[in-house]
Write a protein that holds these residues in place. Structure first.
Motif, short mmCIF file in Angstrom:
data_model
loop_
_atom_site.label_atom_id
_atom_site.label_comp_id
_atom_site.label_asym_id
_atom_site.label_seq_id
_atom_site.Cartn_x
_atom_site.Cartn_y
_atom_site.Cartn_z
N ARG A 65 37.87 40.92 33.10
CA ARG A 65 36.58 41.64 32.86
C ARG A 65 36.61 43.05 32.02
O ARG A 65 36.50 43.83 32.61
N PRO A 66 37.08 42.92 30.75
CA PRO A 66 37.20 44.21 30.11
C PRO A 66 35.93 45.25 29.91
O PRO A 66 36.29 46.18 29.94
N GLU A 67 34.71 44.49 30.02
CA GLU A 67 33.71 45.20 29.97
C GLU A 67 33.32 45.97 31.06
O GLU A 67 32.86 46.82 30.89
N LEU A 68 33.87 45.60 32.25
CA LEU A 68 33.76 46.08 33.57
C LEU A 68 34.97 47.16 33.72
O LEU A 68 34.97 48.29 34.09
N ALA A 69 36.08 46.82 33.35
CA ALA A 69 37.37 47.57 33.53
C ALA A 69 37.38 48.72 32.84
O ALA A 69 37.49 49.94 33.42
N ILE B 78 33.56 38.11 26.02
CA ILE B 78 33.31 38.58 27.65
C ILE B 78 32.15 37.59 28.12
O ILE B 78 31.65 36.91 27.50
N HIS B 79 32.28 37.81 29.29
CA HIS B 79 31.15 36.78 30.20
C HIS B 79 29.81 37.23 30.02
O HIS B 79 29.59 38.31 30.17
N LEU B 80 29.04 36.01 30.03
CA LEU B 80 27.59 36.23 30.20
C LEU B 80 27.55 36.21 31.80
O LEU B 80 27.69 35.08 32.36
N GLY B 123 34.61 44.26 23.16
CA GLY B 123 34.42 43.49 24.33
C GLY B 123 34.53 44.86 25.53
O GLY B 123 33.50 44.85 26.36
N ALA B 124 35.54 45.51 25.50
CA ALA B 124 35.82 46.64 26.45
C ALA B 124 34.81 47.74 26.39
O ALA B 124 34.46 48.11 27.45
N TYR B 125 34.00 47.85 25.35
CA TYR B 125 32.87 48.90 25.12
C TYR B 125 31.41 48.08 24.86
O TYR B 125 30.51 48.85 24.59
N SER B 126 31.50 46.93 25.13
CA SER B 126 30.18 46.07 24.90
C SER B 126 28.90 46.63 25.53
O SER B 126 27.88 46.88 25.20
N ILE B 127 29.03 47.12 26.91
CA ILE B 127 28.09 47.51 27.83
C ILE B 127 27.49 48.62 27.17
O ILE B 127 26.26 49.05 27.11
N ILE B 128 28.25 49.56 26.83
CA ILE B 128 28.28 50.78 26.12
C ILE B 128 27.48 50.52 24.86
O ILE B 128 26.17 51.47 24.68
#
Lengths: 123, 423
Positions: A65-69, B78-80, B123-128
Motif C-alpha cells: 500500500r504505497p499510498e498509505l505507507a 494503487i488500490h481502489l 502512487g506513493a503521493y496519490s492521496i496528497i
C-alpha cells in the motif's frame, strides 16, 4: 528518506506496542547492511496463538500500500500516548516473523531494497 | 487487481455515468457544454456554488473531476479501496463548488513533480495529489478572477498551482503529526496552513479580494434525488458485491465498522469488507440527506458536495456511530448561538464537521459533542484567514480543533500519576 529517521519510526512504533503489555524486560537488536536491515524485538510476555496471528497479519499485509505507507506511515513512532498500530510498520517493511521464544514474544522485521536477502542476516 | 476491486471500479464508474447522463439530460447537450466551459473560468473560492450557474454543467464538471482522481488511482497502480474512494468522491463533491479539471490538474502535476524529485512513485503521493486540489481556487483566482484572464495570467495560475502541489507533500506529513490522525481531512488542514501564507502574500500586495457567497436555493429534482439514489444503490451493491459473502456476514461486517474508531488511516475495506463498507457509505448518504431534508436545506452544489464527501469517507474513517455525536455538537452550537440551521455556514459545518468523527470514535460521545460544538465556532472564522482559497475549510478548522483536543489529551495521558515509578 534518511535511514536513521526511518528506523527510528519503526522502532518507536514496535517498541510502543511491546510496552503496552508492560513487560519487565525488552530487548531491541538492529543489524544494518548497505541494502537492508534486520530489527529483532524480544520481551518476557508470551502471547497466545490468536494474538500472534493478529500481529503477523498486521505486520504482513496481503498487498503493498504505497499510498498509505509513504504518507500515513509517517505517524509510526510518533503517537506513543495512543494504542500502537502495527499496520503502520507492516506497510513499510519487506516481511516480519512473529513467534513465542523461550521467555516471551520475538518479532523479526526485515526491511530494505529489492536486492536485499534476509538469509544473509543472523541475530 | 482482484475481483472485488474490479467491482468497486464498476460502482464508482456507474456513479459518474449517472451524473454525466443526468447533467446532459437535464441541461441539454450544447447548453451544458457551453456552461461547463464557463465553469472552468469562474472564480472558485469559497463559496462558489456551480449549480447556481448551471445544474447540468455542475454535474458533468463534478463527474469529470472525480474521473481525474480515478485515472490517477488506475494508472499509478494503487488500490481502489477506502482511502482512494474517499479521495475520489471528495473530488467529485467539490467538483460541484470549486474544483474543475482546469484548476485541479496543475496541483496534481505539482505533487507528481515532488514525487519525482523525492524519487517516489506518483502512487506513493496519490492521496496528497488528489486531496491537494483543495487549493485549486488559487489557480482560477490568478488566471481569471484577479486579472480578468489572458495568456500570461493563465500561465501564472498554472505555475502557482504547480508550486503549491510541489510543496504539499512536505507540509501534509508534518500536519498529520499535530492531530495524530484525528482529523480526517488532513490535507484540508495542510492546505489551510499553506493558504494562510498565500492569502498573507496577496493581502500584502493588495490583491486579496473580499469573499462572496454564491448559493443556489432553487429546487432541482435531479439535485434533490441524487444522494438518496446513490445511497440505495451503494447499499444494494454492498450486498451484491461478493457472492461468496452472505447478507448476514455483510451486516456483521457493517456492525464491525461501527465499532472502529476511524482514526487515520482506517481503510474499512481492509479492516472489515467491501460489502460492509458500501452499506456504511450508503447509510451515511441516506442519514446526511435525511438531516438536510428535515431542516429544509437547499440541495445545492456545496450541500451535495458535503454529502458526497461523507459517502467517500464512509470507507475511510466515518461511520454512523462516530459521526452523529460530532454532528449533534455542531447542531447544538448552531442553535445556542441563534444561527439558522439552513444558512450556508452551519449546514456545511454540520456535514463537514464529521472530519472529527474519529474523536468521537476513540474518546466517546461527550468528546464528540464537544469538538463538534467547538468546530462550528472555528469554521466560521477560518475561511477569512485563508481568503477562501482552501476549499476544505472545515478540514482546516477541524485540524485546529483536533490539535487543541489532542494536545490536552496527550498531556493528560503522559502525566498519569498512578503510572509513575514509586518514589
Amino acid at each position: 528518506m534518511k535511514r536513521k529517521e526511518f528506523l527510528g519510526r519503526l522502532i518507536g512504533e514496535i517498541s510502543g506496542y511491546i510496552l503496552q503489555g508492560n513487560p519487565l524486560r525488552m530487548v531491541i537488536s538492529l543489524h544494518q547492511e548497505e541494502d537492508g536491515a534486520h530489527i529483532s524485538i524480544f520481551d518476557d510476555i508470551k502471547r497466545d496463538e490468536s494474538e500472534l496471528k493478529k500481529i503477523r497479519t498486521a505486520l504482513n499485509p496481503t498487498s503493498k500500500r504505497p499510498e498509505l505507507a509513504e504518507y500515513y506511515g509517517l505517524m509510526a513512532g510518533h503517537d506513543t500516548p495512543w494504542d500502537a498500530r502495527l499496520k503502520l510498520v507492516g506497510w513499510q517493511i519487506k516481511k516480519a516473523t512473529v513467534e513465542n521464544s523461550d521467555s516471551g514474544i520475538q518479532i523479526e522485521l526485515w526491511l530494505g531494497g529489492d536486492a536485499f536477502n534476509p538469509d544473509h542476516f543472523t541475530l | 487487481m482482484d475481483r472485488i476491486e474490479k467491482r468497486l471500479y464498476v460502482v464508482i464508474c456507474s456513479m459518474f455515468t449517472i451524473m454525466i447522463t443526468a447533467g446532459f439530460v437535464s441541461g441539454g447537450f450544447i447548453e451544458t457544454v457551453r456552461a461547463f466551459i464557463t465553469l472552468q473560468t469562474l472564480g472558485a473560492r469559497l463559496i462558489q456554488d456551480f449549480t447556481y450557474t448551471h445544474v447540468g454543467a455542475a454535474l458533468v464538471n463534478s463527474a469529470l473531476v472525480g474521473i481525474c482522481g480515478l485515472v490517477i488511482v488506475f494508472f499509478s497502480e494503487i488500490h481502489l479501496a477506502g482511502p482512494t474512494m474517499a479521495a475520489i468522491l471528495t473530488l467529485t463533491g467539490f467538483g460541484l463548488f470549486g474544483n474543475t479539471p482546469f484548476n485541479s490538474i496543475p496541483i496534481i502535476l505539482g505533487v507528481w513533480i515532488a514525487a519525482v524529485t523525492a524519487r517516489k512513485t506518483l502512487g506513493a503521493y496519490s492521496i496528497i495529489a488528489m486531496f491537494g486540489t483543495a487549493l485549486a481556487p488559487i489557480v482560477t483566482y490568478l488566471a481569471f478572477e484577479l486579472f480578468g484572464g489572458g495568456l500570461w495570467t493563465i500561465v501564472l495560475g498554472i505555475a502557482v498551482g504547480l508550486v503549491i502541489g510541489f510543496l504539499l507533500p512536505a507540509i501534509a506529513g508534518t500536519m498529520l503529526l499535530t492531530h495524530q490522525g484525528y482529523n480526517l481531512y488532513n490535507i484540508g488542514f495542510s492546505c489551510g496552513f499553506l493558504g494562510l501564507f498565500i492569502a498573507g502574500l496577496l493581502k500584502a500586495a493588495g490583491r486579496l479580494r473580499d469573499l462572496s457567497i454564491v448559493w443556489n436555493e432553487t429546487f432541482h429534482p435531479v439535485l434533490y434525488l441524487l444522494i438518496p439514489f446513490f445511497g440505495v444503490m451503494l447499499i444494494v451493491c454492498g450486498f451484491l458485491i461478493d457472492r461468496n459473502v452472505s447478507v448476514r456476514d455483510t451486516l456483521a461486517s457493517f456492525v464491525k465498522i461501527q465499532k472502529l474508531p476511524g482514526r487515520l488511516p482506517s481503510d474499512f475495506i481492509d479492516m472489515a469488507s467491501a460489502g460492509g463498507t458500501l452499506v456504511n457509505m450508503g447509510l451515511l448518504a441516506l442519514a446526511s440527506w435525511t438531516y438536510a431534508a428535515i431542516i429544509k436545506a437547499p440541495m445545492n452544489g456545496p450541500v451535495l458536495g458535503g454529502m458526497l464527501t461523507i459517502i467517500g469517507f464512509g470507507g475511510f474513517g466515518k461511520s454512523l456511530k462516530n459521526c452523529w455525536p460530532v454532528m449533534a455538537g455542531t447542531i447544538i452550537a448552531t442553535l445556542v448561538f441563534g444561527k439558522s440551521l439552513t444558512a450556508p455556514g452551519p449546514i456545511l459545518a454540520a456535514l463537514f464537521c464529521t472530519t472529527l468523527a474519529p474523536v468521537a470514535g476513540q474518546f466517546g460521545i461527550i468528546a464528540g459533542l464537544l469538538v463538534g460544538f467547538i468546530h462550528l465556532t472555528m469554521v466560521e472564522t477560518t475561511a477569512i484567514w485563508h481568503g477562501g482559497l482552501d476549499l476544505y475549510n472545515n478540514g482546516f478548522a477541524g485540524g485546529l480543533t483536533a490539535t487543541l483536543f489532542i494536545a490536552f489529551m496527550q498531556w493528560y495521558r503522559t502525566n498519569r500519576p498512578r503510572e509513575d515509578f514509586e518514589q
